[in-house]
Design a protein around this motif. Structure first.
Motif, PDB file in Angstrom:
ATOM      1  N   TYR A  75      11.457   1.214  -9.146  1.00  0.00           N
ATOM      2  CA  TYR A  75      10.050   0.867  -9.343  1.00  0.00           C
ATOM      3  C   TYR A  75       9.292   1.514  -8.194  1.00  0.00           C
ATOM      4  CZ  TYR A  75      11.685  -2.341 -12.831  1.00  0.00           C
ATOM      5  OH  TYR A  75      12.275  -2.861 -13.941  1.00  0.00           O
ATOM      6  N   GLN A  76       8.317   2.366  -8.512  1.00  0.00           N
ATOM      7  CA  GLN A  76       7.595   3.124  -7.496  1.00  0.00           C
ATOM      8  C   GLN A  76       6.164   2.644  -7.388  1.00  0.00           C
ATOM      9  OE1 GLN A  76       8.375   7.104  -6.897  1.00  0.00           O
ATOM     10  NE2 GLN A  76       6.556   7.428  -5.688  1.00  0.00           N
ATOM     11  N   LEU A  77       5.753   2.374  -6.151  1.00  0.00           N
ATOM     12  CA  LEU A  77       4.370   1.973  -5.908  1.00  0.00           C
ATOM     13  C   LEU A  77       3.430   3.112  -6.256  1.00  0.00           C
ATOM     14  CD1 LEU A  77       4.371   0.020  -2.540  1.00  0.00           C
ATOM     15  CD2 LEU A  77       4.130  -0.864  -4.835  1.00  0.00           C
ATOM     16  N   GLN A  78       2.280   2.761  -6.802  1.00  0.00           N
ATOM     17  CA  GLN A  78       1.201   3.713  -7.055  1.00  0.00           C
ATOM     18  C   GLN A  78       0.057   3.466  -6.082  1.00  0.00           C
ATOM     19  OE1 GLN A  78       1.383   6.215  -9.738  1.00  0.00           O
ATOM     20  NE2 GLN A  78       3.444   5.573  -9.188  1.00  0.00           N
ATOM     21  N   THR A  79      -0.243   2.178  -5.862  1.00  0.00           N
ATOM     22  CA  THR A  79      -1.285   1.801  -4.909  1.00  0.00           C
ATOM     23  C   THR A  79      -0.799   0.603  -4.108  1.00  0.00           C
ATOM     24  OG1 THR A  79      -2.388   0.289  -6.445  1.00  0.00           O
ATOM     25  CG2 THR A  79      -3.150   2.580  -6.443  1.00  0.00           C
ATOM     26  N   LEU A  80      -1.308   0.464  -2.893  1.00  0.00           N
ATOM     27  CA  LEU A  80      -0.986  -0.670  -2.021  1.00  0.00           C
ATOM     28  C   LEU A  80      -2.199  -0.908  -1.142  1.00  0.00           C
ATOM     29  CD1 LEU A  80       1.287  -2.628  -1.119  1.00  0.00           C
ATOM     30  CD2 LEU A  80       1.818  -0.972   0.663  1.00  0.00           C
ATOM     31  N   THR A  81      -2.853  -2.065  -1.332  1.00  0.00           N
ATOM     32  CA  THR A  81      -4.097  -2.353  -0.634  1.00  0.00           C
ATOM     33  C   THR A  81      -3.978  -3.665   0.122  1.00  0.00           C
ATOM     34  OG1 THR A  81      -5.284  -1.268  -2.441  1.00  0.00           O
ATOM     35  CG2 THR A  81      -6.585  -2.648  -0.959  1.00  0.00           C
ATOM     36  N   PRO A  82      -4.168  -3.654   1.439  1.00  0.00           N
ATOM     37  CA  PRO A  82      -4.155  -4.931   2.194  1.00  0.00           C
ATOM     38  C   PRO A  82      -5.282  -5.834   1.726  1.00  0.00           C
ATOM     39  CG  PRO A  82      -4.114  -3.030   3.689  1.00  0.00           C
ATOM     40  CD  PRO A  82      -4.387  -2.508   2.307  1.00  0.00           C
ATOM     41  N   LEU A  83      -5.003  -7.127   1.662  1.00  0.00           N
ATOM     42  CA  LEU A  83      -6.014  -8.120   1.269  1.00  0.00           C
ATOM     43  C   LEU A  83      -6.454  -8.911   2.490  1.00  0.00           C
ATOM     44  CD1 LEU A  83      -4.338  -9.498  -1.967  1.00  0.00           C
ATOM     45  CD2 LEU A  83      -6.226  -7.872  -1.820  1.00  0.00           C
ATOM     46  N   LYS A  84      -7.698  -9.275   2.526  1.00  0.00           N
ATOM     47  CA  LYS A  84      -8.198 -10.129   3.612  1.00  0.00           C
ATOM     48  C   LYS A  84      -8.086 -11.571   3.163  1.00  0.00           C
ATOM     49  CE  LYS A  84     -11.198  -6.804   5.658  1.00  0.00           C
ATOM     50  NZ  LYS A  84     -11.898  -5.710   5.099  1.00  0.00           N
ATOM     51  N   ARG A  85      -7.417 -12.375   3.941  1.00  0.00           N
ATOM     52  CA  ARG A  85      -7.232 -13.797   3.588  1.00  0.00           C
ATOM     53  C   ARG A  85      -7.804 -14.671   4.656  1.00  0.00           C
ATOM     54  NH1 ARG A  85      -3.545 -14.509  -1.252  1.00  0.00           N
ATOM     55  NH2 ARG A  85      -3.627 -12.418  -1.883  1.00  0.00           N
TER      56      ARG A  85
END
Length: 85
Positions: A75-85
């Motif tokens: 399974y290959q990542l396409q996007t990875l975005t940090p979230l602000k919590r």
């Protein structure tokens, strides 16, 4: 259209959110929410990192939104975005 382009048009992209558990040079561990489209429960798994994402490592514990595709071998990542919590 060449065969490669046509094959990519039929690739399903999946999206979820989770938390980084580990980061290696070519893969990332993510503890993610359930993914109903794949009938997956919440779990922790490794995803292959494309070079453009691997260059921007994130520390364990970082909440993220991500998308991925299934390849022949992983399974290959396409996007990875940090979230602000």
């Amino acid at each position: 259209m060449d065969g490669h382009t046509m094959a990519m048009e039929n690739v399903q992209t999946y999206e979820s959110e989770g938390v980084i558990t580990q980061w290696e040079s070519d893969r990332v561990g993510i503890s993610h929410h359930a993914i109903p489209a794949l009938k997956w429960p919440a779990m922790t798994m490794n995803f292959r990192l494309p070079p453009e994402i691997a260059a921007n490592s994130l520390p364990a514990g970082t909440p993220v939104a991500f998308s991925f595709v299934k390849t022949d071998t992983a399974y290959q990542l396409q996007t990875l975005t940090p979230l602000k919590r």
